[in-house]
Design a protein around this motif. Structure first.
Motif, PDB file in Angstrom:
ATOM      1  N   GLU A 279       0.827  -1.209   0.000  1.00  0.00           N
ATOM      2  CA  GLU A 279       0.000   0.000   0.000  1.00  0.00           C
ATOM      3  C   GLU A 279       0.857   1.253   0.000  1.00  0.00           C
ATOM      4  O   GLU A 279       0.542   2.237  -0.692  1.00  0.00           O
ATOM      5  CB  GLU A 279      -0.924  -0.009   1.223  1.00  0.00           C
ATOM      6  N   ALA A 280       1.959   1.237   0.759  1.00  0.00           N
ATOM      7  CA  ALA A 280       2.841   2.403   0.796  1.00  0.00           C
ATOM      8  C   ALA A 280       3.487   2.636  -0.567  1.00  0.00           C
ATOM      9  O   ALA A 280       3.571   3.779  -1.037  1.00  0.00           O
ATOM     10  CB  ALA A 280       3.913   2.206   1.866  1.00  0.00           C
ATOM     11  N   THR A 281       3.935   1.567  -1.215  1.00  0.00           N
ATOM     12  CA  THR A 281       4.534   1.707  -2.541  1.00  0.00           C
ATOM     13  C   THR A 281       3.529   2.275  -3.531  1.00  0.00           C
ATOM     14  O   THR A 281       3.856   3.165  -4.327  1.00  0.00           O
ATOM     15  CB  THR A 281       5.068   0.353  -3.036  1.00  0.00           C
ATOM     16  N   ARG A 282       2.291   1.767  -3.487  1.00  0.00           N
ATOM     17  CA  ARG A 282       1.260   2.283  -4.394  1.00  0.00           C
ATOM     18  C   ARG A 282       0.963   3.752  -4.109  1.00  0.00           C
ATOM     19  O   ARG A 282       0.761   4.546  -5.044  1.00  0.00           O
ATOM     20  CB  ARG A 282      -0.015   1.440  -4.276  1.00  0.00           C
TER      21      ARG A 282
ATOM     22  N   ILE B 220      10.882   2.823  -7.676  1.00  0.00           N
ATOM     23  CA  ILE B 220      10.374   3.091  -6.335  1.00  0.00           C
ATOM     24  C   ILE B 220      10.523   1.821  -5.516  1.00  0.00           C
ATOM     25  O   ILE B 220       9.934   0.790  -5.856  1.00  0.00           O
ATOM     26  CB  ILE B 220       8.900   3.537  -6.388  1.00  0.00           C
ATOM     27  N   ASP B 221      11.334   1.883  -4.447  1.00  0.00           N
ATOM     28  CA  ASP B 221      11.654   0.668  -3.700  1.00  0.00           C
ATOM     29  C   ASP B 221      11.687   0.903  -2.203  1.00  0.00           C
ATOM     30  O   ASP B 221      12.065   1.973  -1.737  1.00  0.00           O
ATOM     31  CB  ASP B 221      13.023   0.132  -4.132  1.00  0.00           C
ATOM     32  N   ARG B 222      11.353  -0.168  -1.459  1.00  0.00           N
ATOM     33  CA  ARG B 222      11.459  -0.140  -0.005  1.00  0.00           C
ATOM     34  C   ARG B 222      12.847  -0.564   0.458  1.00  0.00           C
ATOM     35  O   ARG B 222      13.256  -0.212   1.563  1.00  0.00           O
ATOM     36  CB  ARG B 222      10.399  -1.068   0.596  1.00  0.00           C
ATOM     37  N   ALA B 223      13.575  -1.337  -0.336  1.00  0.00           N
ATOM     38  CA  ALA B 223      14.871  -1.868   0.093  1.00  0.00           C
ATOM     39  C   ALA B 223      15.865  -1.807  -1.053  1.00  0.00           C
ATOM     40  O   ALA B 223      15.499  -1.590  -2.209  1.00  0.00           O
ATOM     41  CB  ALA B 223      14.718  -3.304   0.587  1.00  0.00           C
ATOM     42  N   ASP B 224      17.133  -1.978  -0.717  1.00  0.00           N
ATOM     43  CA  ASP B 224      18.186  -1.952  -1.731  1.00  0.00           C
ATOM     44  C   ASP B 224      18.293  -3.261  -2.485  1.00  0.00           C
ATOM     45  O   ASP B 224      18.906  -3.316  -3.548  1.00  0.00           O
ATOM     46  CB  ASP B 224      19.543  -1.661  -1.076  1.00  0.00           C
ATOM     47  N   GLU B 225      17.736  -4.337  -1.952  1.00  0.00           N
ATOM     48  CA  GLU B 225      17.869  -5.645  -2.577  1.00  0.00           C
ATOM     49  C   GLU B 225      16.908  -5.764  -3.748  1.00  0.00           C
ATOM     50  O   GLU B 225      15.869  -6.408  -3.680  1.00  0.00           O
ATOM     51  CB  GLU B 225      17.601  -6.764  -1.566  1.00  0.00           C
TER      52      GLU B 225
ATOM     53  N   ARG C  43      13.659   5.892  -2.795  1.00  0.00           N
ATOM     54  CA  ARG C  43      13.869   4.843  -1.780  1.00  0.00           C
ATOM     55  C   ARG C  43      13.182   5.251  -0.498  1.00  0.00           C
ATOM     56  O   ARG C  43      13.413   6.342   0.015  1.00  0.00           O
ATOM     57  CB  ARG C  43      15.373   4.651  -1.542  1.00  0.00           C
ATOM     58  N   TRP C  44      12.336   4.371   0.007  1.00  0.00           N
ATOM     59  CA  TRP C  44      11.682   4.667   1.272  1.00  0.00           C
ATOM     60  C   TRP C  44      11.971   3.539   2.253  1.00  0.00           C
ATOM     61  O   TRP C  44      12.112   2.383   1.872  1.00  0.00           O
ATOM     62  CB  TRP C  44      10.185   4.875   1.075  1.00  0.00           C
TER      63      TRP C  44
ATOM     64  N   ARG D 181      19.042   9.723  -5.970  1.00  0.00           N
ATOM     65  CA  ARG D 181      18.158   8.991  -5.050  1.00  0.00           C
ATOM     66  C   ARG D 181      17.506   9.966  -4.078  1.00  0.00           C
ATOM     67  O   ARG D 181      18.191  10.729  -3.394  1.00  0.00           O
ATOM     68  CB  ARG D 181      18.955   7.948  -4.277  1.00  0.00           C
ATOM     69  N   LEU D 182      16.186   9.921  -4.012  1.00  0.00           N
ATOM     70  CA  LEU D 182      15.424  10.686  -3.025  1.00  0.00           C
ATOM     71  C   LEU D 182      14.981   9.721  -1.939  1.00  0.00           C
ATOM     72  O   LEU D 182      14.289   8.738  -2.218  1.00  0.00           O
ATOM     73  CB  LEU D 182      14.210  11.354  -3.672  1.00  0.00           C
TER      74      LEU D 182
END
Length: 211
Positions: A36-39, A103-108, A129-130, A144-145
């Motif tokens: 949901e956060a990514t969307r 748009i990503d939550r992690a670096d992997e 990146r969040w 990168r933001l």
């Protein structure tokens, strides 16, 4: 919204423009799952694109510059990198080259590789990146933001305070003319490889193991 667009530092200018937009619109969220956060972040980016007078495509197909190599993984043969990949967003503009957005939550993830190759092609590359720790280095041409979120446990939920307009923007080095020329040469080789592969019978896929 007007943007000062220059070849050198354009990724940084775009990252700063997006940060300003999120600040001015009071962007935030609370109690969302990871998906949901990514969307929610993606929708905000799409709104920034529209406010800038541009348009975008989601899951836009792209190709890596380096040609795939056939790898063996136990009972499975596979191509690495894959023959095709997809950007979260490709922003289409009349006043400049398209912008690659991940748009990503992690670096992997494969985001860095995709953005690196788009930057080598002379296209601005923006990584949003969040949450979580950040890798220290970025490829040339990538900005990168970072949107720092908080998380709760049981159940896992994420929250982002209203964007303050000071969120960190990290930059990779400038793409050198020599690196761009060399990458474009490899890119043409990759296109030729694709044409040859398309003319061949399908490559190996999943195979059965007998013990």
């Amino acid at each position: 919204m007007a943007h000062e667009l220059t070849e050198i530092g354009e990724s940084e200018i775009l990252a700063a423009s997006l940060r300003t937009y999120l600040f001015e619109t009071g962007f935030s969220f609370s109690g969302l799952t990871g998906k949901e956060a990514t969307r929610t972040i993606t929708r905000a980016v799409v709104q920034w694109v529209g406010a800038s007078g541009w348009r975008c495509r989601s899951e836009a197909q792209m190709r890596y510059i380096d040609p795939p190599v056939l790898q063996s993984g136990g009972c499975i043969a596979y191509w690495s990198p894959s023959w095709s990949a997809y950007l979260d967003l490709r922003v289409i503009r009349k006043d400049g080259p398209p912008i690659a957005v991940e748009i990503d939550r992690a670096d992997e993830s494969t985001a860095v590789d995709k953005l690196r190759d788009e930057a080598l092609r002379g296209r601005p590359a923006l990584w949003i990146r969040w949450h979580g720790a950040l890798r220290a280095e970025l490829p040339a041409g990538v900005a990168r933001l970072h949107l720092p979120t908080r998380s709760s446990k049981s159940p896992l939920r994420y929250s982002l305070a209203p964007v303050a307009g000071t969120e960190t923007i990290t930059l990779g080095p400038t793409v050198t003319p020599e690196a761009r020329v060399e990458a474009l040469h490899r890119d043409q080789q990759r296109i030729a490889d694709e044409k040859r592969a398309a003319a061949r019978p399908p490559g190996p896929g999943r195979t059965r193991c007998y013990w």
